[in-house]
Design a protein around this motif. Structure first.
Motif, PDB file in Angstrom:
ATOM      1  N   ALA A   6      21.365 -16.252 -22.313  1.00 20.22           N
ATOM      2  CA  ALA A   6      21.641 -15.186 -22.338  1.00 20.22           C
ATOM      3  C   ALA A   6      21.489 -14.871 -20.421  1.00 20.22           C
ATOM      4  CB  ALA A   6      20.460 -13.821 -22.708  1.00 20.22           C
ATOM      5  N   THR A   7      22.750 -14.458 -20.150  1.00 22.21           N
ATOM      6  CA  THR A   7      23.172 -13.891 -18.024  1.00 22.21           C
ATOM      7  C   THR A   7      23.051 -13.305 -17.872  1.00 22.21           C
ATOM      8  OG1 THR A   7      24.887 -15.148 -18.950  1.00 22.21           O
ATOM      9  CG2 THR A   7      23.524 -16.847 -18.166  1.00 22.21           C
ATOM     10  N   ALA A   8      22.786 -12.057 -19.006  1.00 18.42           N
ATOM     11  CA  ALA A   8      23.478 -10.895 -18.135  1.00 18.42           C
ATOM     12  C   ALA A   8      23.735  -9.724 -19.691  1.00 18.42           C
ATOM     13  CB  ALA A   8      24.912 -10.694 -17.843  1.00 18.42           C
ATOM     14  N   ALA A   9      23.522  -8.710 -19.643  1.00 16.98           N
ATOM     15  CA  ALA A   9      23.200  -7.623 -20.694  1.00 16.98           C
ATOM     16  C   ALA A   9      23.152  -6.295 -19.947  1.00 16.98           C
ATOM     17  CB  ALA A   9      21.609  -7.774 -21.229  1.00 16.98           C
ATOM     18  N   GLU A  10      24.009  -5.589 -20.663  1.00 18.11           N
ATOM     19  CA  GLU A  10      24.697  -4.024 -20.525  1.00 18.11           C
ATOM     20  C   GLU A  10      24.417  -3.141 -21.208  1.00 18.11           C
ATOM     21  OE1 GLU A  10      23.755  -1.950 -18.144  1.00 18.11           O
ATOM     22  OE2 GLU A  10      25.083  -2.281 -16.779  1.00 18.11           O
ATOM     23  N   ALA A  11      24.623  -2.220 -20.998  1.00 12.99           N
ATOM     24  CA  ALA A  11      24.981  -0.702 -22.465  1.00 12.99           C
ATOM     25  C   ALA A  11      24.575   0.582 -21.192  1.00 12.99           C
ATOM     26  CB  ALA A  11      23.861  -0.695 -22.753  1.00 12.99           C
ATOM     27  N   VAL A  12      25.583   1.101 -22.094  1.00 16.55           N
ATOM     28  CA  VAL A  12      25.992   2.376 -22.384  1.00 16.55           C
ATOM     29  C   VAL A  12      25.464   3.256 -23.693  1.00 16.55           C
ATOM     30  CG1 VAL A  12      27.961   4.436 -22.164  1.00 16.55           C
ATOM     31  CG2 VAL A  12      27.409   1.913 -20.377  1.00 16.55           C
ATOM     32  N   THR A  13      24.894   3.642 -23.692  1.00 14.64           N
ATOM     33  CA  THR A  13      24.096   4.899 -24.578  1.00 14.64           C
ATOM     34  C   THR A  13      24.206   5.987 -24.812  1.00 14.64           C
ATOM     35  OG1 THR A  13      21.951   5.215 -24.243  1.00 14.64           O
ATOM     36  CG2 THR A  13      23.064   3.079 -25.018  1.00 14.64           C
ATOM     37  N   GLY A  18      24.108   2.391 -18.390  1.00 17.32           N
ATOM     38  CA  GLY A  18      23.700   1.713 -18.353  1.00 17.32           C
ATOM     39  C   GLY A  18      22.872   1.475 -18.604  1.00 17.32           C
ATOM     40  N   LEU A  19      22.306  -0.237 -18.976  1.00 17.83           N
ATOM     41  CA  LEU A  19      20.874  -0.360 -20.179  1.00 17.83           C
ATOM     42  C   LEU A  19      19.300   0.001 -19.341  1.00 17.83           C
ATOM     43  CD1 LEU A  19      19.743  -2.028 -22.312  1.00 17.83           C
ATOM     44  CD2 LEU A  19      19.485  -4.324 -20.474  1.00 17.83           C
ATOM     45  N   ALA A  20      19.309  -0.137 -18.023  1.00 20.82           N
ATOM     46  CA  ALA A  20      18.197   0.364 -17.287  1.00 20.82           C
ATOM     47  C   ALA A  20      17.702   2.301 -17.257  1.00 20.82           C
ATOM     48  CB  ALA A  20      18.182   0.002 -15.656  1.00 20.82           C
ATOM     49  N   ALA A  21      19.330   2.644 -17.217  1.00 19.78           N
ATOM     50  CA  ALA A  21      19.197   3.682 -17.519  1.00 19.78           C
ATOM     51  C   ALA A  21      18.774   4.346 -18.790  1.00 19.78           C
ATOM     52  CB  ALA A  21      20.481   4.550 -16.899  1.00 19.78           C
ATOM     53  N   THR A  22      19.549   3.993 -19.925  1.00 16.22           N
ATOM     54  CA  THR A  22      18.869   3.443 -20.587  1.00 16.22           C
ATOM     55  C   THR A  22      17.208   3.971 -21.182  1.00 16.22           C
ATOM     56  OG1 THR A  22      20.869   3.232 -22.107  1.00 16.22           O
ATOM     57  CG2 THR A  22      19.193   2.963 -23.774  1.00 16.22           C
ATOM     58  N   LEU A  23      17.145   2.164 -21.025  1.00 12.63           N
ATOM     59  CA  LEU A  23      15.763   2.202 -20.812  1.00 12.63           C
ATOM     60  C   LEU A  23      15.113   2.971 -20.359  1.00 12.63           C
ATOM     61  CD1 LEU A  23      13.286  -0.036 -22.228  1.00 12.63           C
ATOM     62  CD2 LEU A  23      14.345  -1.374 -20.214  1.00 12.63           C
ATOM     63  N   ALA A  24      14.687   3.577 -19.058  1.00 10.25           N
ATOM     64  CA  ALA A  24      14.217   4.333 -18.197  1.00 10.25           C
ATOM     65  C   ALA A  24      13.910   5.246 -19.162  1.00 10.25           C
ATOM     66  CB  ALA A  24      14.508   4.542 -16.982  1.00 10.25           C
ATOM     67  N   ALA A  25      15.280   6.267 -20.215  1.00  6.84           N
ATOM     68  CA  ALA A  25      15.453   7.691 -20.762  1.00  6.84           C
ATOM     69  C   ALA A  25      14.092   7.057 -22.060  1.00  6.84           C
ATOM     70  CB  ALA A  25      16.766   7.950 -20.923  1.00  6.84           C
ATOM     71  N   THR A  67      41.627   3.382 -25.817  1.00 11.18           N
ATOM     72  CA  THR A  67      40.671   4.032 -27.362  1.00 11.18           C
ATOM     73  C   THR A  67      39.670   4.212 -26.456  1.00 11.18           C
ATOM     74  OG1 THR A  67      40.476   1.956 -28.063  1.00 11.18           O
ATOM     75  CG2 THR A  67      42.566   2.824 -28.287  1.00 11.18           C
ATOM     76  N   PRO A  68      39.407   5.294 -27.767  1.00 12.38           N
ATOM     77  CA  PRO A  68      37.377   5.577 -27.679  1.00 12.38           C
ATOM     78  C   PRO A  68      36.832   3.851 -27.032  1.00 12.38           C
ATOM     79  CG  PRO A  68      38.483   6.658 -28.806  1.00 12.38           C
ATOM     80  CD  PRO A  68      39.793   6.092 -28.315  1.00 12.38           C
ATOM     81  N   HIS A  69      37.298   2.908 -28.196  1.00  8.21           N
ATOM     82  CA  HIS A  69      36.580   2.203 -28.407  1.00  8.21           C
ATOM     83  C   HIS A  69      36.642   1.085 -27.090  1.00  8.21           C
ATOM     84  CE1 HIS A  69      36.143   3.077 -32.430  1.00  8.21           C
ATOM     85  NE2 HIS A  69      35.176   2.329 -33.304  1.00  8.21           N
ATOM     86  N   GLY A  70      37.950   1.346 -26.881  1.00  7.82           N
ATOM     87  CA  GLY A  70      38.132   0.208 -25.581  1.00  7.82           C
ATOM     88  C   GLY A  70      37.554   0.957 -24.352  1.00  7.82           C
ATOM     89  N   THR A  71      37.679   1.809 -24.530  1.00  2.00           N
ATOM     90  CA  THR A  71      36.257   2.646 -23.090  1.00  2.00           C
ATOM     91  C   THR A  71      35.005   2.166 -22.766  1.00  2.00           C
ATOM     92  OG1 THR A  71      38.186   4.503 -23.047  1.00  2.00           O
ATOM     93  CG2 THR A  71      36.366   4.272 -21.872  1.00  2.00           C
ATOM     94  N   LEU A  72      34.646   2.146 -24.216  1.00  2.00           N
ATOM     95  CA  LEU A  72      32.810   2.161 -23.916  1.00  2.00           C
ATOM     96  C   LEU A  72      33.228   0.206 -23.723  1.00  2.00           C
ATOM     97  CD1 LEU A  72      31.400   4.121 -27.354  1.00  2.00           C
ATOM     98  CD2 LEU A  72      31.210   4.445 -24.785  1.00  2.00           C
ATOM     99  N   LEU A  73      34.147  -0.418 -25.065  1.00  2.00           N
ATOM    100  CA  LEU A  73      33.507  -2.241 -24.558  1.00  2.00           C
ATOM    101  C   LEU A  73      34.100  -2.413 -23.525  1.00  2.00           C
ATOM    102  CD1 LEU A  73      33.642  -4.831 -26.141  1.00  2.00           C
ATOM    103  CD2 LEU A  73      36.245  -4.741 -26.696  1.00  2.00           C
ATOM    104  N   GLU A  74      35.299  -2.159 -23.124  1.00  2.00           N
ATOM    105  CA  GLU A  74      35.373  -2.041 -21.628  1.00  2.00           C
ATOM    106  C   GLU A  74      34.175  -1.845 -20.415  1.00  2.00           C
ATOM    107  OE1 GLU A  74      39.000  -0.867 -19.439  1.00  2.00           O
ATOM    108  OE2 GLU A  74      38.356  -0.855 -16.926  1.00  2.00           O
ATOM    109  N   LEU A  75      34.239  -0.762 -20.607  1.00  3.02           N
ATOM    110  CA  LEU A  75      33.161  -0.210 -19.615  1.00  3.02           C
ATOM    111  C   LEU A  75      31.563  -1.134 -18.952  1.00  3.02           C
ATOM    112  CD1 LEU A  75      32.179   3.436 -20.021  1.00  3.02           C
ATOM    113  CD2 LEU A  75      32.481   2.140 -17.359  1.00  3.02           C
ATOM    114  N   VAL A  76      32.009  -2.072 -20.827  1.00  2.00           N
ATOM    115  CA  VAL A  76      30.311  -2.673 -20.691  1.00  2.00           C
ATOM    116  C   VAL A  76      30.336  -3.968 -20.275  1.00  2.00           C
ATOM    117  CG1 VAL A  76      28.053  -1.322 -21.980  1.00  2.00           C
ATOM    118  CG2 VAL A  76      29.960  -2.873 -23.390  1.00  2.00           C
ATOM    119  N   ALA A  77      31.232  -4.651 -20.860  1.00  2.00           N
ATOM    120  CA  ALA A  77      31.449  -5.917 -20.761  1.00  2.00           C
ATOM    121  C   ALA A  77      32.521  -6.516 -19.363  1.00  2.00           C
ATOM    122  CB  ALA A  77      33.100  -6.821 -21.268  1.00  2.00           C
ATOM    123  N   ARG A  78      32.900  -5.563 -18.805  1.00  2.00           N
ATOM    124  CA  ARG A  78      33.685  -5.609 -17.119  1.00  2.00           C
ATOM    125  C   ARG A  78      32.326  -5.769 -16.676  1.00  2.00           C
ATOM    126  NH1 ARG A  78      38.032  -4.924 -14.771  1.00  2.00           N
ATOM    127  NH2 ARG A  78      39.298  -3.628 -16.034  1.00  2.00           N
TER     128      ARG A  78
END
Lengths: 381, 432
Positions: A6-13, A18-25, A67-78
């Motif tokens: 794994a060379t990168a990881a990102e999340a929107v929740t 962002g992953l860091a923001a999610t983990l901090a929360a 689409t709603p799915h596409g917006t989420l997907l684009e954010l994390v994948a980009r």
């Protein structure tokens, strides 16, 4: 099968952009689950909406479908694409493996057609609908209803042309996406893969499905995450810094007699197979990410791990809601981040657990039809 | 060739197949109709298509399907019944019941589940107020809506029911990449078997969009056939007078295992998967790539995975939808993948001219038809090919099946939205 890196990881929740923001929360004990008016009929009354999102890089238009799915997907994948510097990988060698929650028709896309199909008494008239009312449907509706279009759009947005799969519809599919990526890398069909999972997005059909899964109190959440996987050779050649390794994974199927989801036996089988692939034993696992919504899962956990007290058990759904196909990607991204920071937050109002850096994390996933899956991650020492 | 270099436990073969199409309820019935060059396209008889600009398509005879009472909490949907019919045939042919390790039998199916009815659409909107707020409780109280949404539209539900029916416990995967879905299912099954992740894989596809909600999406996209002298003449891939695709329904399923497994079980081998390639167009979502780049990549990758050169490819089962844009784009992609000179020597035909477009099932239907052709030494025709199109200038096997022994073929499946898959298929190994 060889481990992949794994060379990168990102999340929107629901807890952060962002992953860091999610983990901090999570570490601060926050939850995205909040009361939701109108859901009392489901015995839940709560939901975990994703945080407000920035606009996508280009709007919906004649040649672009948002689409709603596409917006989420684009954010994390980009974001993951950028973190891993995938621009340096030939675009034909970058795969997209996506676990996608059910896509539902936005009511607003259909409203005009229904209005155009009402008779003089205001009632919906099927004959009017057939005879032309349907032509008032939003022209992008058919595209928004095709599960794969969000992935085609993402490929265009990121300019990648490699292997690709869109898998549906629950967490077992989200886990499967990681294993398909591993196979694509292992077979040489791709050098790198963006593996992403996207939950269902809120709407009446999603809420009704959540209710029908039959798990009392199940709270639906919205989120997405992406992890970039690469072969060891690609990582070495590109000089990228690993954030972890996927060292094992397995899927199985056997509906439970106790309710929706797989049996405890099926869950145990996939865990043991995944650990065997990784060359690990249950005692090596230091972090366990569970779904936390089934007796069968608890039974399987006891069967594999006994009553170990040194195992850090985290249930992201407690704070993020049930994420369907997005669950394994979010849990995997969180696991990598926890193994990296050396701490697992408590999702049960307890104290955080210290984790050995470079330890082993196990992610459990299931689907209501009876699918079970397990992923084994190793942190970077 | 690389396929000869692969050991028997890395060679993936077919040991059972099943199919339900508008042409018939079995592989043999479908094959026989296609060899005769018959069209299975008709005026719709089983649903009310009044008001639609296109009222033809391919419908599977209800008599070949299991009943809708499958013991589920709601009546089984059309995709459930189609998939079960094809899957049971395939399992019986492969004697799947004799495979000891049930947790080593996986199910991988491409398709998109059922479609909402117009009344479902109306129900949804009825409970949305002027501000766009949804009265979920009111919607939930609508009779029948809840069950429909849960079982009708879950892409993984029919595959799970098939897995349960066959007692296959090695995992269920539902692929939802439009018209590429079931070719991808066969391709991913091939990788799983090569990796030793399963002993057998039940792979295939199913779709049924011959209903109002399924249909209007494609009407709105402008993809369906617009002009035709008769239903039978409507699907005319590569012909200059083509004007869109003909919607159809069906299911096709194969049982795949390694050659070593087939030999150990004493099963007859029906064909071989030599290679698999897929790609993303990475182009505009609403258009196909003008140079067929994604399609070329998929074909090139399938040949590379199989270890065959363009000179070894003897037939191409085309995606061949009969749309104005697909057919010349695919023609160009075939030329780029095989080389212009080789492309002009290789017969290319489209089963969709006879069966219509079964969407998520198409890749598996066409793979089986290709394997049958390899076994029988016959190349199926492209019917309704009457007026050549200067942009489609290959040998499309016009109107009549051709007797032609061959050993290696490509089968193309390109999904709306930019997913492309290609299977490189081989005849049953002579020693198999």
């Amino acid at each position: 099968m060889a481990a992949v890196v794994a060379t990168a990881a990102e999340a929107v929740t629901g807890l952060g952009l962002g992953l860091a923001a999610t983990l901090a929360a999570l570490r601060s004990g926050r939850t995205a689950v909040a009361p939701e008016a109108g859901l009392e009929a489901f015995g839940v009354g709560a939901a975990a909406h994703v945080v407000p999102l920035p606009p996508t890089h280009a709007p919906d238009g004649p040649t672009r479908v948002v689409t709603p799915h596409g917006t989420l997907l684009e954010l994390v994948a980009r974001a993951a694409h950028g973190q891993a510097n995938l621009g340096s990988v030939p675009r034909e060698a970058v795969a997209l493996m996506i676990g996608l929650g059910m896509v539902d028709s936005p009511a607003a896309d259909l409203e005009a057609a229904v209005a155009a199909s009402r008779g003089a008494d205001g009632a919906f008239d099927l004959a009017r609908f057939f005879q032309g009312g349907f032509r008032a449907i939003h022209p992008h509706w058919p595209l928004r209803m095709l599960n794969n279009v969000v992935v085609g759009q993402l490929a265009a947005d990121l300019d990648v042309r490699g292997d690709n799969l869109v898998l549906a519809a629950e967490a077992d599919a989200g886990a499967r996406a990681f294993l398909e990526a591993r196979e694509a890398l292992d077979s040489g069909a791709a050098l790198a893969a963006i593996v992403a999972g996207v939950s269902e997005t809120f709407g009446p059909a999603a809420l009704l499905r959540a209710q029908l899964r039959g798990t009392p109190g199940l709270v639906l959440g919205e989120a997405a995450a992406a992890v970039v996987l690469e072969s060891e050779a690609s990582v070495k050649a590109r000089g990228v810094i690993p954030v972890g390794r996927l060292v094992g994974g397995a899927t199985g199927f056997e509906p439970s007699d106790l309710g929706p989801g797989p049996s405890a036996d099926a869950r145990v089988r996939v865990v043991r197979e995944a650990l065997a692939q990784a060359g690990r034993t249950p005692d090596d696992v230091t972090l366990l990410l569970v779904e936390g919504d089934a007796v069968d899962e608890a039974d399987a956990r006891r069967a594999v791990f006994g009553r170990r007290t040194d195992l850090a058990v985290v249930a992201p759904s407690v704070a993020l809601g049930h994420l369907t196909s997005g669950g394994p990607a979010v849990a995997s991204a969180l696991a990598l981040a926890m193994l990296s920071t050396g701490e697992a937050p408590s999702t049960a109002r307890g104290t955080p657990r210290a984790l050995k850096r470079g330890g082993v994390a196990l992610v459990l996933a299931s689907g209501s039809a009876g699918g079970a899956a397990a992923l084994v991650w190793e942190g970077v020492p | 060739m690389a396929r000869q270099a692969r050991p028997a436990d890395q060679r993936v073969v077919v040991t059972g197949w099943g199919m339900v199409t508008p042409m018939g309820g079995t592989v043999e019935a479908t094959w026989a109709g296609c060899v005769e060059g018959r069209s299975a396209v008709r005026e719709f008889a089983h649903w009310d298509s009044r008001g639609l600009p296109c009222r033809i398509g391919g419908e599977v005879d209800d008599a070949v399907l299991p009943p809708d009472d499958l013991g589920l909490v709601a009546p089984a949907t059309r995709p459930h019944r189609l998939l079960l019919a094809a899957g049971r045939q395939a399992a019986a042919g492969a004697d799947l019941a004799s495979v000891a390790r049930r947790d080593r039998i996986a199910v991988i199916v491409g398709g998109h589940a059922g479609c909402p009815a117009p009344t479902d659409i109306e129900r949804t909107v009825r409970h949305v107020d002027e501000a766009g707020r949804i009265d979920v409780a009111g919607l939930a109280a609508e009779p029948g809506y809840v069950d429909r949404n849960f079982h009708l539209r879950r892409c993984d539900h029919a595959p799970a029911v098939l897995a349960h029916d066959l007692d296959a416990r090695g995992g269920v995967t539902a692929i939802v990449s439009a018209c590429a879905a079931s070719a991808q299912a066969i391709g991913e099954a091939t990788r799983a078997l090569r990796d030793g992740r399963a002993d057998a894989v039940v792979a295939g596809g199913v779709d049924s969009h011959v209903n109002f909600a399924g249909f209007i999406g494609f009407v709105l996209l402008g993809a369906l056939v617009k002009r035709y002298p008769s239903p039978e003449k409507a699907s005319r891939p590569f012909d200059r007078r083509r004007s869109g695709f003909v919607m159809s329904e069906g299911a096709a399923v194969v049982v795949l295992e390694t050659l070593a497994s087939a030999r150990a079980r004493g099963r007859r081998v029906l064909g071989e998967v030599l290679g698999y390639g897929d790609s993303a167009d990475g182009f505009r979502i609403t258009d196909v790539h003008p140079e067929g780049e994604g399609a070329r990549l998929a074909m090139t990758r399938a040949m590379a995975d199989a270890g065959v050169t363009p000179d070894e490819v003897e037939y191409v089962n085309a995606h061949g939808t009969s749309t104005p844009t697909n057919d010349p784009g695919e023609t160009l992609a075939i030329k780029r993948a095989l080389g212009e000179a080789r492309a002009r020597q290789v017969p290319v035909s489209s089963n969709k001219s006879m069966l219509g477009h079964t969407i998520g099932a198409a890749g598996a239907v066409e793979a089986i038809m290709t394997w049958k052709g390899l076994a029988e030494g016959i190349v199926l025709p492209t019917i309704n090919y009457e007026t050549p199109d200067p942009k489609c200038d290959l040998d499309y096997v016009p109107n009549t099946a051709r007797r032609m022994p061959h050993r290696v073929a490509l089968s193309n499946s390109f999904g709306f939205g930019g997913q492309n898959a290609c299977l490189c298929l081989g005849a049953a190994p002579s020693e198999g």
